[in-house]
Design a protein around this motif. Structure first.
Motif, PDB file in Angstrom:
ATOM      1  N   GLN A  17       0.838  -1.195   0.000  1.00 25.53           N
ATOM      2  CA  GLN A  17       0.000   0.000   0.000  1.00 25.53           C
ATOM      3  C   GLN A  17       0.874   1.246   0.000  1.00 25.53           C
ATOM      4  OE1 GLN A  17      -2.650   0.335   3.332  1.00 25.53           O
ATOM      5  NE2 GLN A  17      -3.638   2.158   2.535  1.00 25.53           N
ATOM      6  N   GLN A  20       2.236   1.760  -3.390  1.00 27.50           N
ATOM      7  CA  GLN A  20       1.238   2.297  -4.306  1.00 27.50           C
ATOM      8  C   GLN A  20       1.059   3.791  -4.124  1.00 27.50           C
ATOM      9  OE1 GLN A  20      -0.347   0.718  -6.860  1.00 27.50           O
ATOM     10  NE2 GLN A  20       1.197  -0.782  -6.360  1.00 27.50           N
ATOM     11  N   ASP A  21       1.242   4.256  -2.896  1.00 23.38           N
ATOM     12  CA  ASP A  21       1.071   5.679  -2.623  1.00 23.38           C
ATOM     13  C   ASP A  21       2.273   6.514  -3.051  1.00 23.38           C
ATOM     14  OD1 ASP A  21      -1.449   5.244  -1.648  1.00 23.38           O
ATOM     15  OD2 ASP A  21      -0.805   5.119   0.443  1.00 23.38           O
ATOM     16  N   LEU A  23       3.995   8.088  -5.648  1.00 27.52           N
ATOM     17  CA  LEU A  23       3.791   8.488  -7.046  1.00 27.52           C
ATOM     18  C   LEU A  23       5.090   8.488  -7.842  1.00 27.52           C
ATOM     19  CD1 LEU A  23       1.895   9.415  -9.253  1.00 27.52           C
ATOM     20  CD2 LEU A  23       2.175  11.761  -8.419  1.00 27.52           C
ATOM     21  N   LEU A  26       5.814   5.047  -8.750  1.00 29.29           N
ATOM     22  CA  LEU A  26       4.834   4.599  -9.730  1.00 29.29           C
ATOM     23  C   LEU A  26       5.200   5.096 -11.129  1.00 29.29           C
ATOM     24  CD1 LEU A  26       2.073   3.098  -9.920  1.00 29.29           C
ATOM     25  CD2 LEU A  26       1.017   5.337  -9.757  1.00 29.29           C
ATOM     26  N   LYS A  83      -1.898   3.448 -11.496  1.00 30.43           N
ATOM     27  CA  LYS A  83      -2.141   3.160 -10.071  1.00 30.43           C
ATOM     28  C   LYS A  83      -3.338   2.222  -9.936  1.00 30.43           C
ATOM     29  CE  LYS A  83      -2.690   5.111  -5.525  1.00 30.43           C
ATOM     30  NZ  LYS A  83      -2.568   6.284  -4.672  1.00 30.43           N
ATOM     31  N   TYR A  86      -2.315  -1.357 -11.022  1.00 33.01           N
ATOM     32  CA  TYR A  86      -1.565  -2.057  -9.973  1.00 33.01           C
ATOM     33  C   TYR A  86      -2.483  -2.456  -8.815  1.00 33.01           C
ATOM     34  CZ  TYR A  86       3.433  -1.676 -11.195  1.00 33.01           C
ATOM     35  OH  TYR A  86       4.675  -1.825 -11.733  1.00 33.01           O
ATOM     36  N   THR A  87      -3.356  -1.545  -8.417  1.00 33.26           N
ATOM     37  CA  THR A  87      -4.262  -1.832  -7.304  1.00 33.26           C
ATOM     38  C   THR A  87      -5.189  -2.991  -7.636  1.00 33.26           C
ATOM     39  OG1 THR A  87      -4.173   0.474  -6.594  1.00 33.26           O
ATOM     40  CG2 THR A  87      -6.019  -0.849  -5.776  1.00 33.26           C
TER      41      THR A  87
END
Length: 127
Positions: A17, A20-21, A23, A26, A83, A86-87
């Motif tokens: 998580q 993912q946050d 950026l 990402l 994003k 991926y999530t």
């Protein structure tokens, strides 16, 4: 012993998580897999990106993620949709492995495993 218990799996989820946050991370991922520098990921490039989570990526998995994450509907994944892609893939991966107890550490994302081994995760503190 090559297995993750429930607490370790929860830590891995937290690590993911946090990842993912991030950026910046990402966008670096996006740029890595956008090998033709078109500004979008086609199916094969998306498959390679999803393999960052798990090597167990099927055609059906790629189609699922592409269908759900391609908000614009142009058949590719752009940076804004990455994003979500991926999530969606990570959620699908967790559901596929939810019945496995404990989850094999070989199935956990490599980067998460390394961060866990080092006791850190991209700005998040693991308990």
């Amino acid at each position: 012993e090559g297995k993750l218990g429930v607490a370790e799996f929860a830590d891995a989820l937290l690590s993911w998580q946090c990842y993912q946050d991030d950026l910046e991370g990402l966008m670096a991922d996006f740029d890595e897999f956008d090998t033709d520098k078109s500004g979008s990921l086609d199916k094969e490039q998306l498959r390679q990106a999803l393999k960052r989570v798990s090597d167990e990526v099927t055609d059906k998995d790629v189609e699922f993620v592409l269908e759900k994450a391609d908000i614009i509907g142009d058949g590719v994944i752009n940076p804004i949709e990455m994003k979500l892609a991926y999530t969606l893939w990570f959620q699908r991966w967790v559901v596929m492995h939810a019945s496995e107890e404990p989850v094999s550490s070989a199935a956990a994302p490599a980067e998460v495993k390394e961060e866990k081994r080092q006791g850190k995760s991209r700005g998040c503190t693991l308990q």
